[in-house]
Design an enzyme around this catalytic site. Sequence first.
Site, PDB file in Angstrom:
ATOM      1  N   SER A  88       0.868  -1.175   0.000  1.00 26.10           N
ATOM      2  CA  SER A  88       0.000   0.000   0.000  1.00 26.10           C
ATOM      3  C   SER A  88       0.910   1.231   0.000  1.00 26.10           C
ATOM      4  CB  SER A  88      -0.970  -0.037   1.172  1.00 26.10           C
ATOM      5  OG  SER A  88      -0.283   0.104   2.359  1.00 26.10           O
ATOM      6  N   LYS A 121      -5.064   9.464  -7.910  1.00 23.90           N
ATOM      7  CA  LYS A 121      -5.272   8.295  -7.060  1.00 23.90           C
ATOM      8  C   LYS A 121      -6.727   7.885  -7.220  1.00 23.90           C
ATOM      9  CE  LYS A 121      -4.381   6.381  -2.506  1.00 23.90           C
ATOM     10  NZ  LYS A 121      -5.572   5.559  -2.408  1.00 23.90           N
ATOM     11  N   GLU A 185      -6.542  -0.168 -11.097  1.00 26.02           N
ATOM     12  CA  GLU A 185      -7.720  -0.013 -10.264  1.00 26.02           C
ATOM     13  C   GLU A 185      -8.966  -0.239 -11.113  1.00 26.02           C
ATOM     14  OE1 GLU A 185      -6.580   1.021  -7.197  1.00 26.02           O
ATOM     15  OE2 GLU A 185      -8.292   1.934  -6.176  1.00 26.02           O
ATOM     16  N   LYS A 327      -3.047  13.007  -0.482  1.00 25.58           N
ATOM     17  CA  LYS A 327      -4.507  12.982  -0.486  1.00 25.58           C
ATOM     18  C   LYS A 327      -5.087  14.393  -0.523  1.00 25.58           C
ATOM     19  CE  LYS A 327      -5.990   8.736   0.689  1.00 25.58           C
ATOM     20  NZ  LYS A 327      -6.347   8.394   1.916  1.00 25.58           N
ATOM     21  N   CYS A 421     -31.478  -1.202  26.697  1.00 20.82           N
ATOM     22  CA  CYS A 421     -31.714  -1.440  25.276  1.00 20.82           C
ATOM     23  C   CYS A 421     -32.983  -0.714  24.852  1.00 20.82           C
ATOM     24  CB  CYS A 421     -31.848  -2.936  25.014  1.00 20.82           C
ATOM     25  SG  CYS A 421     -32.397  -3.286  23.340  1.00 20.82           S
ATOM     26  N   CYS A 444     -34.066 -10.440  22.370  1.00 21.35           N
ATOM     27  CA  CYS A 444     -34.396  -9.036  22.101  1.00 21.35           C
ATOM     28  C   CYS A 444     -34.912  -8.916  20.666  1.00 21.35           C
ATOM     29  CB  CYS A 444     -33.156  -8.165  22.267  1.00 21.35           C
ATOM     30  SG  CYS A 444     -33.384  -6.496  21.636  1.00 21.35           S
TER      31      CYS A 444
HETATM   32  S1  IVH Z   1       0.750   3.054  -7.349  1.00 17.80           S
HETATM   33  C1  IVH Z   1       3.550   0.265  -4.318  1.00 17.80           C
HETATM   34  N1  IVH Z   1      -0.982   4.609  -8.482  1.00 17.80           N
HETATM   35  O1  IVH Z   1      -3.790   3.198  -3.810  1.00 17.80           O
HETATM   36  C2  IVH Z   1       2.183   0.777  -4.529  1.00 17.80           C
HETATM   37  N2  IVH Z   1      -1.730   3.286  -6.651  1.00 17.80           N
HETATM   38  O2  IVH Z   1      -2.658   3.168  -1.016  1.00 17.80           O
HETATM   39  C3  IVH Z   1       2.088   1.486  -5.831  1.00 17.80           C
HETATM   40  N3  IVH Z   1      -4.100   3.565  -6.131  1.00 17.80           N
HETATM   41  O3  IVH Z   1      -4.223  -0.094  -3.230  1.00 17.80           O
HETATM   42  C4  IVH Z   1       0.693   1.877  -6.075  1.00 17.80           C
HETATM   43  N4  IVH Z   1      -4.538   5.008  -7.718  1.00 17.80           N
HETATM   44  O4  IVH Z   1      -4.782   0.495  -5.577  1.00 17.80           O
HETATM   45  C5  IVH Z   1      -0.789   3.712  -7.505  1.00 17.80           C
HETATM   46  N5  IVH Z   1      -2.395   6.028  -9.623  1.00 17.80           N
HETATM   47  C6  IVH Z   1      -2.206   5.126  -8.656  1.00 17.80           C
HETATM   48  C7  IVH Z   1      -3.236   4.703  -7.795  1.00 17.80           C
HETATM   49  C8  IVH Z   1      -2.948   3.773  -6.797  1.00 17.80           C
HETATM   50  C9  IVH Z   1      -5.040   4.316  -6.707  1.00 17.80           C
HETATM   51  C10 IVH Z   1      -4.355   2.680  -4.968  1.00 17.80           C
HETATM   52  C11 IVH Z   1      -3.785   1.331  -5.098  1.00 17.80           C
HETATM   53  C12 IVH Z   1      -3.402   0.906  -3.707  1.00 17.80           C
HETATM   54  C13 IVH Z   1      -3.602   2.143  -2.926  1.00 17.80           C
HETATM   55  C14 IVH Z   1      -2.386   2.361  -2.082  1.00 17.80           C
END
Ligand code: IVH
Length: 690
Positions: A88, A121, A185, A327, A421, A444
């Site tokens: 992650s 993201k 994704e 974020k 309750c 209940c």
């Molecule tokens: S790169 C080593 N690029 O974010 C990990 N992840 O917090 C490299 N995610 O579960 C991940 N958009 O599914 C990457 N443009 C993006 C992304 C992305 C969404 C998600 C990914 C992962 C989560 C990580």
Amino acid sequence: MTGTGQDSATARSRALMLRAQLEHHNYQYYVLDAPEISDAEYDVLLRELQTLEAAYPELADPNSPTKRVGGAVAQGFTSRRHRQRMFSLDNALSLDEWRAFLERLARVLPERDFTFWADPKFDGLALEVIYEDGRFVSALTRGDGETGEDVTDNIRTVRNLPLDITARAAKARLPVPKLLEVRGEVVITKADFHALNDAQDEAGGKVFANPRNAAAGSVRQLDSRITASRPLKFFAYGIGQTEWPLGDPWPTQRALMEGLAAFGFQTAKQGRAVDAAGVEALYAELEEGRDKLPFEIDGMVVKLDRLDWQREAGFTARAPRWAIAWKFAPHQAETVLERIDIQVGRTGVLTPVAILTPVQLAGVTVSRATLHNEDEIRAKNLHEGDTVVVQRAGDVIPEVVRSVPEKRPEGAREFVFPHICPSCGSKAERLSGEAAWRCLNISCPAVLRQAIVFFVSKAGLDIEGVGKRWIEILVDKGMVKSPADLFGLTMDDLMKLDRMGEKLAGNFLAAIEQARLNTPLFKLIGALGIRQVGAQTARTLAGAFADLDALSEATAEDLQALPDIGPEVAASIRAFFGNPANHELLARFKSIGLWPRKAVAETDGDAPKPFAGKRFLFTGALSGMTRSQAEAEVERLGGVVSGSVSKKLNFLVVGQDPGSKLDKARTLGVRVISQDDFERLTRGETVSSE
Ligand code: IVH
């Protein structure tokens, strides 16, 4: 020669041509959004291919465009390990945190000019899709990062995913990798999400809370035809393991993103190679434009562009040192906390819920939010009547962040958490070490109601057509006091309900009867709602015990000997079966014939074993029964289900659209029989050879 009047070789080359054309038009339509032919013209090509494939079963190919409509129905998903862990990401929640990331990176990799690849993201479901020699072979969810669930049949139906990249590779003069793991994704666009929810609502189906849940729920459907009907899209953002015939052609993230796009994968248009200042500019741009993007994003992901530097920087236990998820600040708004309601869940937990003056948050109306527990309310110092700040965390689940004390109206009451309750009036208890107050009264009405709703829900027996609303009515009227009562309902009972029609009542009873006859053991175990026993644990238990009697007699040691069952889960299972009310429930299940048994030979020792010593294998889709049911039948009759075609195999049972097993069986001279023949064998009849 067959009805289509071609010989097999001509048919094959025509099929290959049609597949290439359909794949091309798919790409134009779903990835580039630039169709070159009309839907009707596309359908003509598709139908020709379907006809050919039906006439020449030897042309069967799991990646044929005709397979995008789904068909395979799974009993559950198998877990598989990722070749490389799916990590992650660490988060940065502010400009300062992004700059702190930069400083850390400069310490790990001193004295360099960094270029980054930054892209949106996505807020969806992480997935790995695997290609061997350019052909799609499997798809795994991220899972816990080490192992994911095999969702291959479902993902094959995702329209913008290339199933064969060889043609595009040739066109782009790229080598075809021996192995290519693409990570990305699965998402549903906002527009598709609203259309889907409208359609679901119309049909009386489940309405999803947000696009991410809709995407995740669609990927995890057991019936791939349902997945096929959902507007899923796959966006690629990286790779896992790769093997190239002549050496890796991708030195940077940018090169690999361009390579993936050339292979036909959809990637975010907003992705860019930038320096640190450019990252900050792109962040501002994305945040500004996020509401206008077709899909939900919750930030930006920034990765070091050079892959050799990525390797040099490496990983912490959790996340790469070379990437960060920056974020966006969550969407917030002020509204009034009108009152706090207490809900009683199926495990008796009293959950406080904020009832809010409806407010718009990122395009969604928010009128309720969970407040979790008593401590949370106290920590946030919430009074009924307060003005509060609400946000959608990750822009998904609404939550109350804090109250605005300056705006507190005079006389606003401090909320006193009830210790009785609200449903049955019995004294609630707060067990040591727990934040929650619980109603411990096993009869209940609120607890029963939730437990029965759970029992029929998707996570339970999944009794289709028996909507939550009707269950609540039956419980509230006292007609159903236990899950077992459902099976005693009659037409007369149901017709007493307002707005119940004969057709609906008939469907209702049929669905319940189906569940009584066909529920597999793991489903029934899951439906009991034993605390800490989710779907995965229910499967483990069903694999280890012959029936509920055997499970109820298991000791804590027996249970803990199983994978993933620790002392707490074992104790929870023991506590469930130690409860006399639950014993009575099981006895009733048994007496009405809701009593699935594990389908292994040794569980019914006296039954005849006509298949003893015989090996079976199935290929293609069966009609009227699932693969697992057929396999269970083989085992019940004393036979063995083989893992692959070999000379030792006695029967290959061929359903619709058989796979490559058929060719192999023919080569090895293995006996091939139809599903009809198989069913004859199970009835003890004889069948002739192919
Ligand atoms: S790169 C080593 N690029 O974010 C990990 N992840 O917090 C490299 N995610 O579960 C991940 N958009 O599914 C990457 N443009 C993006 C992304 C992305 C969404 C998600 C990914 C992962 C989560 C990580």
